[in-house]
Design a protein around this motif. Structure first.
Motif, mmCIF file in Angstrom:
data_model
loop_
_atom_site.group_PDB
_atom_site.id
_atom_site.type_symbol
_atom_site.label_atom_id
_atom_site.label_comp_id
_atom_site.label_asym_id
_atom_site.label_seq_id
_atom_site.Cartn_x
_atom_site.Cartn_y
_atom_site.Cartn_z
ATOM 1 N N ARG A 150 0.830 -1.215 0.000
ATOM 2 C CA ARG A 150 0.000 0.000 0.000
ATOM 3 C C ARG A 150 0.861 1.260 0.000
ATOM 4 O O ARG A 150 0.394 2.331 -0.380
ATOM 5 C CB ARG A 150 -0.937 -0.005 1.204
ATOM 6 C CG ARG A 150 -2.058 -1.041 1.092
ATOM 7 C CD ARG A 150 -3.071 -0.921 2.219
ATOM 8 N NE ARG A 150 -4.106 -1.941 2.068
ATOM 9 C CZ ARG A 150 -4.116 -3.104 2.712
ATOM 10 N NH1 ARG A 150 -3.147 -3.371 3.581
ATOM 11 N NH2 ARG A 150 -5.078 -3.979 2.510
ATOM 12 N N VAL A 151 2.104 1.110 0.425
ATOM 13 C CA VAL A 151 3.038 2.242 0.422
ATOM 14 C C VAL A 151 4.032 2.117 -0.727
ATOM 15 O O VAL A 151 4.359 3.096 -1.396
ATOM 16 C CB VAL A 151 3.799 2.332 1.760
ATOM 17 C CG1 VAL A 151 4.773 3.511 1.766
ATOM 18 C CG2 VAL A 151 2.823 2.450 2.926
ATOM 19 N N ASN A 170 -5.284 -12.163 -9.158
ATOM 20 C CA ASN A 170 -6.302 -11.130 -9.389
ATOM 21 C C ASN A 170 -6.498 -10.263 -8.151
ATOM 22 O O ASN A 170 -6.723 -9.046 -8.261
ATOM 23 C CB ASN A 170 -7.626 -11.766 -9.795
ATOM 24 C CG ASN A 170 -7.604 -12.274 -11.231
ATOM 25 O OD1 ASN A 170 -6.792 -11.814 -12.041
ATOM 26 N ND2 ASN A 170 -8.481 -13.214 -11.545
ATOM 27 N N GLU A 171 -6.422 -10.855 -6.964
ATOM 28 C CA GLU A 171 -6.550 -10.088 -5.721
ATOM 29 C C GLU A 171 -5.353 -9.156 -5.532
ATOM 30 O O GLU A 171 -5.497 -8.029 -5.045
ATOM 31 C CB GLU A 171 -6.686 -11.028 -4.528
ATOM 32 C CG GLU A 171 -8.026 -11.746 -4.435
ATOM 33 C CD GLU A 171 -8.168 -12.541 -3.157
ATOM 34 O OE1 GLU A 171 -7.431 -12.248 -2.183
ATOM 35 O OE2 GLU A 171 -9.014 -13.456 -3.123
ATOM 36 N N ILE A 172 -4.187 -9.656 -5.900
ATOM 37 C CA ILE A 172 -2.983 -8.827 -5.780
ATOM 38 C C ILE A 172 -3.075 -7.633 -6.723
ATOM 39 O O ILE A 172 -2.771 -6.493 -6.344
ATOM 40 C CB ILE A 172 -1.718 -9.658 -6.077
ATOM 41 C CG1 ILE A 172 -1.603 -10.830 -5.099
ATOM 42 C CG2 ILE A 172 -0.470 -8.773 -5.991
ATOM 43 C CD1 ILE A 172 -0.470 -11.793 -5.408
ATOM 44 N N ARG A 173 -3.509 -7.869 -7.951
ATOM 45 C CA ARG A 173 -3.671 -6.777 -8.918
ATOM 46 C C ARG A 173 -4.660 -5.740 -8.395
ATOM 47 O O ARG A 173 -4.448 -4.530 -8.516
ATOM 48 C CB ARG A 173 -4.155 -7.327 -10.259
ATOM 49 C CG ARG A 173 -3.137 -8.184 -11.006
ATOM 50 C CD ARG A 173 -3.674 -8.552 -12.370
ATOM 51 N NE ARG A 173 -2.806 -9.497 -13.051
ATOM 52 C CZ ARG A 173 -3.181 -10.723 -13.444
ATOM 53 N NH1 ARG A 173 -4.407 -11.142 -13.211
ATOM 54 N NH2 ARG A 173 -2.329 -11.511 -14.072
ATOM 55 N N SER A 174 -5.764 -6.216 -7.850
ATOM 56 C CA SER A 174 -6.782 -5.314 -7.313
ATOM 57 C C SER A 174 -6.203 -4.457 -6.187
ATOM 58 O O SER A 174 -6.476 -3.250 -6.113
ATOM 59 C CB SER A 174 -7.977 -6.118 -6.801
ATOM 60 O OG SER A 174 -8.937 -5.272 -6.210
ATOM 61 N N LEU A 175 -5.396 -5.069 -5.336
ATOM 62 C CA LEU A 175 -4.745 -4.330 -4.249
ATOM 63 C C LEU A 175 -3.864 -3.217 -4.810
ATOM 64 O O LEU A 175 -3.914 -2.063 -4.348
ATOM 65 C CB LEU A 175 -3.911 -5.291 -3.406
ATOM 66 C CG LEU A 175 -2.953 -4.662 -2.382
ATOM 67 C CD1 LEU A 175 -3.741 -3.962 -1.276
ATOM 68 C CD2 LEU A 175 -2.030 -5.719 -1.778
ATOM 69 N N LEU A 176 -3.082 -3.542 -5.831
ATOM 70 C CA LEU A 176 -2.168 -2.557 -6.410
ATOM 71 C C LEU A 176 -2.922 -1.410 -7.082
ATOM 72 O O LEU A 176 -2.501 -0.256 -7.019
ATOM 73 C CB LEU A 176 -1.238 -3.237 -7.418
ATOM 74 C CG LEU A 176 -0.269 -4.284 -6.846
ATOM 75 C CD1 LEU A 176 0.545 -4.916 -7.961
ATOM 76 C CD2 LEU A 176 0.652 -3.665 -5.807
ATOM 77 N N LEU A 177 -4.034 -1.732 -7.713
ATOM 78 C CA LEU A 177 -4.806 -0.697 -8.403
ATOM 79 C C LEU A 177 -5.471 0.280 -7.440
ATOM 80 O O LEU A 177 -5.895 1.363 -7.853
ATOM 81 C CB LEU A 177 -5.857 -1.344 -9.305
ATOM 82 C CG LEU A 177 -5.313 -1.952 -10.606
ATOM 83 C CD1 LEU A 177 -6.388 -2.760 -11.309
ATOM 84 C CD2 LEU A 177 -4.766 -0.851 -11.517
ATOM 85 N N VAL A 182 -1.305 4.624 -9.006
ATOM 86 C CA VAL A 182 -1.029 3.441 -9.824
ATOM 87 C C VAL A 182 -2.141 3.271 -10.856
ATOM 88 O O VAL A 182 -3.326 3.299 -10.514
ATOM 89 C CB VAL A 182 -0.910 2.177 -8.948
ATOM 90 C CG1 VAL A 182 -0.769 0.934 -9.825
ATOM 91 C CG2 VAL A 182 0.276 2.292 -8.002
ATOM 92 N N THR A 183 -1.762 3.109 -12.112
ATOM 93 C CA THR A 183 -2.723 2.928 -13.200
ATOM 94 C C THR A 183 -2.571 1.526 -13.795
ATOM 95 O O THR A 183 -1.529 0.878 -13.622
ATOM 96 C CB THR A 183 -2.494 3.966 -14.311
ATOM 97 O OG1 THR A 183 -1.213 3.689 -14.944
ATOM 98 C CG2 THR A 183 -2.478 5.383 -13.750
ATOM 99 N N PRO A 184 -3.593 1.041 -14.517
ATOM 100 C CA PRO A 184 -3.470 -0.271 -15.170
ATOM 101 C C PRO A 184 -2.250 -0.362 -16.083
ATOM 102 O O PRO A 184 -1.614 -1.418 -16.188
ATOM 103 C CB PRO A 184 -4.784 -0.390 -15.959
ATOM 104 C CG PRO A 184 -5.753 0.452 -15.189
ATOM 105 C CD PRO A 184 -4.944 1.620 -14.685
ATOM 106 N N GLU A 185 -1.909 0.759 -16.749
ATOM 107 C CA GLU A 185 -0.754 0.757 -17.649
ATOM 108 C C GLU A 185 0.550 0.519 -16.871
ATOM 109 O O GLU A 185 1.465 -0.137 -17.365
ATOM 110 C CB GLU A 185 -0.665 2.083 -18.401
ATOM 111 C CG GLU A 185 -1.770 2.315 -19.425
ATOM 112 C CD GLU A 185 -3.116 2.654 -18.800
ATOM 113 O OE1 GLU A 185 -3.130 3.092 -17.618
ATOM 114 O OE2 GLU A 185 -4.147 2.472 -19.463
#
Length: 219
Positions: A150-151, A170-177, A182-185
């Motif tokens: 998160r940091v 998928n959960e990890i990606r969601s956390l990062l987004l 942070v953008t999808p790109e």
């Protein structure tokens, strides 16, 4: 004989900066003797002594002096989040590192847990995660890894830890987004890296190799 304590302390900082830990260890003792035991200067020399001992891999003695510094910090009523000198969180973190080096990982975890949640920097949460993982506490470890991300969303060690704990990609990606900025790109190459790590832990080495090759082409 005139003793310029301030000059000695400046030289102590210089020794620490240049990695001359043995000399710093000795000089720190002189600096401590030159100042009242209830002074901020005495406290900082205590920390410098403990840091020098840690760098010299004298972990038992380092832990001893970190504890003395922590008690003095409390006696001086310095704020837990003190930014001017070494914070309480930093001292507890260093004590935990000593405990872990001395073969006391459970006590190290308990020491880190004393740090207020809002004062835990990513390096502290990373150590908590790694210790929790060693104690077979996957849910707790995953939470600490997530706190790191998160940091620092590109903390690859934390990302790999989540994959190792079987957290769905998928959960990890969601956390990062959900991390601000942070953008999808930004995650295009991270997605591929996560997928390759997932393959490694599933022992699907052929697929992992293909994905690593694609990553090398990107970079």
């Amino acid at each position: 004989m005139h003793i310029n304590a301030a000059q000695m302390e400046a030289q102590l900082r210089l020794l620490r900066q240049h990695g001359l830990h043995t000399s710093a260890k000795v000089l720190a003792g002189f600096c401590m003797s030159a100042r009242p035991q209830s002074s901020l200067e005495h406290f900082q020399s205590l920390v410098d002594l403990a840091d020098s001992l840690f760098d010299l891999e004298e972990y038992v003695r380092a832990q001893h002096y970190y504890k003395i510094a922590l008690q003095l910090q409390r006696d001086l009523k310095m704020p837990a989040s003190n930014q001017g000198n070494t914070s309480q969180a930093t001292l507890l973190y260093q004590i935990a590192r000593c405990l872990d080096k001395n073969g006391e990982p459970l006590q190290a975890f308990r020491t880190l847990s004393l740090i207020r949640v809002d004062l835990r920097k990513p390096v502290i949460n990373m150590m908590l995660a790694q210790l929790a993982e060693r104690f077979a506490s996957p849910r707790e470890a995953a939470q600490f890894y997530a706190d790191v991300l998160r940091v620092c969303p590109l903390a690859l060690e934390a990302l790999e830890g989540l994959v190792r704990l079987s957290v769905p990609v998928n959960e990890i990606r969601s956390l990062l987004l959900h991390v601000p900025g942070v953008t999808p790109e930004d995650l295009e190459w991270v997605n591929l890296w996560l997928s390759s790590q997932e393959d490694v832990h599933a022992r699907n080495y052929a697929s992992a190799g293909t994905k690593f090759a694609l990553l090398r082409q990107e970079f």
